[in-house]
Design a protein around this motif. Structure first.
Motif, PDB file in Angstrom:
ATOM      1  N   ASN A 156       0.816  -1.213   0.000  1.00 41.59           N
ATOM      2  CA  ASN A 156       0.000   0.000   0.000  1.00 41.59           C
ATOM      3  C   ASN A 156       0.852   1.266   0.000  1.00 41.59           C
ATOM      4  N   GLN A 157       2.076   1.160   0.514  1.00 45.10           N
ATOM      5  CA  GLN A 157       2.973   2.319   0.560  1.00 45.10           C
ATOM      6  C   GLN A 157       3.755   2.517  -0.732  1.00 45.10           C
ATOM      7  N   THR A 162       6.834   5.656  -4.920  1.00 45.38           N
ATOM      8  CA  THR A 162       7.026   6.043  -6.319  1.00 45.38           C
ATOM      9  C   THR A 162       6.838   7.541  -6.508  1.00 45.38           C
ATOM     10  N   GLN A 163       5.827   8.090  -5.847  1.00 42.09           N
ATOM     11  CA  GLN A 163       5.537   9.517  -5.974  1.00 42.09           C
ATOM     12  C   GLN A 163       6.703  10.367  -5.485  1.00 42.09           C
ATOM     13  N   VAL A 164       7.237  10.033  -4.321  1.00 41.04           N
ATOM     14  CA  VAL A 164       8.332  10.817  -3.750  1.00 41.04           C
ATOM     15  C   VAL A 164       9.597  10.676  -4.591  1.00 41.04           C
ATOM     16  N   LEU A 165       9.935   9.462  -4.950  1.00 44.92           N
ATOM     17  CA  LEU A 165      11.167   9.238  -5.712  1.00 44.92           C
ATOM     18  C   LEU A 165      11.123   9.932  -7.071  1.00 44.92           C
ATOM     19  N   SER A 166       9.949   9.906  -7.703  1.00 41.38           N
ATOM     20  CA  SER A 166       9.838  10.462  -9.058  1.00 41.38           C
ATOM     21  C   SER A 166      10.081  11.969  -9.087  1.00 41.38           C
ATOM     22  N   ASP A 202      13.934  15.495   2.240  1.00 35.60           N
ATOM     23  CA  ASP A 202      12.478  15.490   2.160  1.00 35.60           C
ATOM     24  C   ASP A 202      11.939  14.552   3.243  1.00 35.60           C
ATOM     25  N   ARG A 203      11.176  15.088   4.171  1.00 35.40           N
ATOM     26  CA  ARG A 203      10.698  14.283   5.297  1.00 35.40           C
ATOM     27  C   ARG A 203       9.789  13.143   4.838  1.00 35.40           C
ATOM     28  N   ARG A 204       9.145  13.308   3.692  1.00 39.19           N
ATOM     29  CA  ARG A 204       8.309  12.223   3.170  1.00 39.19           C
ATOM     30  C   ARG A 204       9.148  10.993   2.831  1.00 39.19           C
ATOM     31  N   PHE A 205      10.338  11.242   2.298  1.00 44.68           N
ATOM     32  CA  PHE A 205      11.222  10.121   1.971  1.00 44.68           C
ATOM     33  C   PHE A 205      11.719   9.441   3.243  1.00 44.68           C
ATOM     34  N   LEU A 206      12.021  10.238   4.253  1.00 42.21           N
ATOM     35  CA  LEU A 206      12.449   9.659   5.531  1.00 42.21           C
ATOM     36  C   LEU A 206      11.324   8.829   6.147  1.00 42.21           C
ATOM     37  N   ASP A 207      10.093   9.289   5.973  1.00 41.29           N
ATOM     38  CA  ASP A 207       8.952   8.511   6.458  1.00 41.29           C
ATOM     39  C   ASP A 207       8.802   7.210   5.672  1.00 41.29           C
TER      40      ASP A 207
END
Length: 244
Positions: A156-157, A162-166, A202-207
């Motif tokens: 589910n994650q 994919t969104q963050v990496l792209s 990017d804190r989203r990537f760390l999450d």
């Protein structure tokens, strides 16, 4: 009437012997029939156990392979944490592309288990003669269900990953440095330069890394328990078959 009693008095041993012979014959026939039925039931049980053993061996080997992948991804995440902590993102594009490609790996344990499902749905598990085997077989679906919960969370994650990496890294570059096989993209590495500094801050990537590591750690824990239980089931089945 007197003649009947006289005859009975004189021949009662003969009549008693006949009754005993008939009774023994009937009981013997029942015993033989039960023996044949028990032998037939036992033969069917051995056939079922043989199939179960084969299926469990396949499942255990599958989980071992998945466990290896999980362990590799955990090591990759720790390496990424090290690069992030030390701000090591300059001139490391190929290495970081290869490491990030692990985050695209998705796996699914095949929880379809026809022989075990049939054993439960038919109620045949109640008739198993080995109580220890019954107990271990009942535990199996529960442990698998726990492992699948973390597996589902990881899947589910994947969209967020994919969104963050792209936003920072071109998928073309990741696939060119794919950890398992080379997939040659059509674009040069500098078509859209990778921005690892932006990604690592990017804190989203760390999450993403934190959630993936936590779920993988639970997966590895559950996988170890399942492998241990599977090996115990296989050993118990082998002992049961050898005692036929």
């Amino acid at each position: 009437m007197k003649r009947i009693f006289t005859t009975l008095a004189q021949k009662w041993p003969e009549y008693l012997l006949e009754i005993l012979v008939i009774t023994i014959g009937i009981l013997g026939a029942f015993a033989l029939n039960n023996w044949n039925e028990n032998r037939k039931t036992r033969k069917q049980e051995i056939e079922l156990l043989t199939n179960l053993r084969s299926d469990f061996e396949t499942r255990v080997e599958e989980i071992k392979t998945i466990q290896e992948v999980r362990s590799n991804i955990l090591q990759v995440i720790d390496t990424l944490y090290l690069r992030i902590e030390n701000k090591e993102y300059e001139n490391r594009n190929n290495e970081l592309d290869s490491l990030l490609s692990y985050l695209y790996i998705s796996y699914r344990f095949n929880n379809e288990f026809s022989s075990l499902d049939m054993l439960f749905s038919s109620g045949g598990i109640v008739n198993l003669s080995n109580s220890e085997l019954k107990e271990t077989l009942i535990k199996w679906p529960w442990l698998v269900a726990e492992m699948l919960e973390e597996q589902d969370r990881i899947e589910n994650q994947m969209s967020l990953t994919t969104q963050v990496l792209s936003e920072y890294v071109l998928a073309n570059n990741l696939y060119k440095n794919w950890a398992f096989s080379k997939i040659h993209g059509n674009l040069s590495d500098d078509y859209f330069p990778s921005n690892y500094k932006g990604l690592f801050t990017d804190r989203r990537f760390l999450d993403v890394l934190a959630h993936r590591k936590a779920n993988l750690a639970f997966n590895v824990r559950d996988g170890k328990a399942i492998i241990e239980l599977g090996n115990k089931i296989i050993k118990t089945i082998e002992q049961e078959i050898s005692n036929q």
